[in-house]
Write a protein that holds these residues in place. Sequence first.
Motif, PDB file in Angstrom:
ATOM      1  N   MET A   1       0.836  -1.178   0.000  1.00  0.00           N
ATOM      2  CA  MET A   1       0.000   0.000   0.000  1.00  0.00           C
ATOM      3  C   MET A   1       0.886   1.248   0.000  1.00  0.00           C
ATOM      4  N   ALA A   2       0.528   2.227  -0.780  1.00  0.00           N
ATOM      5  CA  ALA A   2       1.291   3.466  -0.869  1.00  0.00           C
ATOM      6  C   ALA A   2       1.054   4.337   0.359  1.00  0.00           C
ATOM      7  N   GLY A   3       1.981   5.231   0.602  1.00  0.00           N
ATOM      8  CA  GLY A   3       1.818   6.195   1.683  1.00  0.00           C
ATOM      9  C   GLY A   3       0.734   7.204   1.328  1.00  0.00           C
ATOM     10  N   LYS A   4       0.368   8.018   2.321  1.00  0.00           N
ATOM     11  CA  LYS A   4      -0.645   9.042   2.063  1.00  0.00           C
ATOM     12  C   LYS A   4      -0.402  10.245   2.957  1.00  0.00           C
ATOM     13  N   PHE A   5      -0.808  11.403   2.470  1.00  0.00           N
ATOM     14  CA  PHE A   5      -0.804  12.623   3.255  1.00  0.00           C
ATOM     15  C   PHE A   5      -2.174  12.784   3.885  1.00  0.00           C
ATOM     16  N   GLU A   6      -2.202  13.114   5.160  1.00  0.00           N
ATOM     17  CA  GLU A   6      -3.448  13.444   5.842  1.00  0.00           C
ATOM     18  C   GLU A   6      -3.415  14.930   6.161  1.00  0.00           C
ATOM     19  N   LEU A   7      -4.454  15.638   5.779  1.00  0.00           N
ATOM     20  CA  LEU A   7      -4.596  17.064   6.025  1.00  0.00           C
ATOM     21  C   LEU A   7      -5.678  17.248   7.073  1.00  0.00           C
ATOM     22  N   TYR A   8      -5.385  18.033   8.095  1.00  0.00           N
ATOM     23  CA  TYR A   8      -6.372  18.209   9.154  1.00  0.00           C
ATOM     24  C   TYR A   8      -6.197  19.572   9.821  1.00  0.00           C
ATOM     25  N   GLN A   9      -7.204  19.969  10.578  1.00  0.00           N
ATOM     26  CA  GLN A   9      -7.157  21.221  11.336  1.00  0.00           C
ATOM     27  C   GLN A   9      -6.994  20.864  12.803  1.00  0.00           C
TER      28      GLN A   9
ATOM     29  N   LEU B   1       2.468  12.719   6.942  1.00  0.00           N
ATOM     30  CA  LEU B   1       2.688  11.715   5.907  1.00  0.00           C
ATOM     31  C   LEU B   1       2.750  10.369   6.597  1.00  0.00           C
ATOM     32  N   LYS B   2       1.913   9.461   6.154  1.00  0.00           N
ATOM     33  CA  LYS B   2       1.879   8.125   6.738  1.00  0.00           C
ATOM     34  C   LYS B   2       2.372   7.109   5.721  1.00  0.00           C
ATOM     35  N   ALA B   3       3.168   6.169   6.201  1.00  0.00           N
ATOM     36  CA  ALA B   3       3.642   5.063   5.368  1.00  0.00           C
ATOM     37  C   ALA B   3       2.480   4.110   5.101  1.00  0.00           C
ATOM     38  N   GLY B   4       2.696   3.181   4.205  1.00  0.00           N
ATOM     39  CA  GLY B   4       1.665   2.208   3.862  1.00  0.00           C
ATOM     40  C   GLY B   4       1.170   1.400   5.042  1.00  0.00           C
ATOM     41  N   ASN B   5       2.031   1.242   6.076  1.00  0.00           N
ATOM     42  CA  ASN B   5       1.621   0.484   7.255  1.00  0.00           C
ATOM     43  C   ASN B   5       0.923   1.352   8.298  1.00  0.00           C
ATOM     44  N   GLY B   6       0.700   2.636   7.990  1.00  0.00           N
ATOM     45  CA  GLY B   6      -0.007   3.531   8.896  1.00  0.00           C
ATOM     46  C   GLY B   6       0.885   4.324   9.841  1.00  0.00           C
TER      47      GLY B   6
ATOM     48  N   GLY C   1      -2.077  27.017   2.435  1.00  0.00           N
ATOM     49  CA  GLY C   1      -0.693  26.967   2.901  1.00  0.00           C
ATOM     50  C   GLY C   1      -0.248  25.552   3.199  1.00  0.00           C
ATOM     51  N   ALA C   2      -1.109  24.788   3.850  1.00  0.00           N
ATOM     52  CA  ALA C   2      -0.783  23.393   4.156  1.00  0.00           C
ATOM     53  C   ALA C   2      -0.657  22.571   2.878  1.00  0.00           C
ATOM     54  N   LEU C   3      -1.534  22.811   1.914  1.00  0.00           N
ATOM     55  CA  LEU C   3      -1.448  22.102   0.639  1.00  0.00           C
ATOM     56  C   LEU C   3      -0.156  22.461  -0.096  1.00  0.00           C
ATOM     57  N   ASN C   4       0.276  23.707   0.009  1.00  0.00           N
ATOM     58  CA  ASN C   4       1.561  24.102  -0.579  1.00  0.00           C
ATOM     59  C   ASN C   4       2.712  23.385   0.115  1.00  0.00           C
ATOM     60  N   GLY C   5       2.612  23.194   1.444  1.00  0.00           N
ATOM     61  CA  GLY C   5       3.621  22.442   2.183  1.00  0.00           C
ATOM     62  C   GLY C   5       3.704  21.000   1.705  1.00  0.00           C
ATOM     63  N   ILE C   6       2.565  20.384   1.490  1.00  0.00           N
ATOM     64  CA  ILE C   6       2.531  19.013   0.961  1.00  0.00           C
ATOM     65  C   ILE C   6       3.180  18.973  -0.414  1.00  0.00           C
ATOM     66  N   ASP C   7       2.840  19.936  -1.256  1.00  0.00           N
ATOM     67  CA  ASP C   7       3.421  19.983  -2.597  1.00  0.00           C
ATOM     68  C   ASP C   7       4.937  20.140  -2.532  1.00  0.00           C
TER      69      ASP C   7
END
Length: 60
Positions: free
Chosen positions: A1-9, A19-24, A38-44
């Motif tokens: 499973m690929a990693g994923k970015f989680e965006l939250y307030q 950023l979470k690895a495939g294993n969570g 701003g947070a989305l720019n940080g992810i980018d």
Amino acid sequence: MAGKFELYQDKGGDYRFRLKAGNGEVIATGQGYSSKAGALNGIDSVRRNAADAEVVEVDG
């Protein structure tokens, strides 16, 4: 499973990402941003710069 970015307030109202690895497992976290954009720019920025970043060993 690929990693994923989680965006939250957070409780203070700042936008953050992790950023979470495939294993969570959390493998990176972003600073607090006053806006979602701003947070989305940080992810980018992480996406664009991390792949070619060098590893530098520093003391302490």
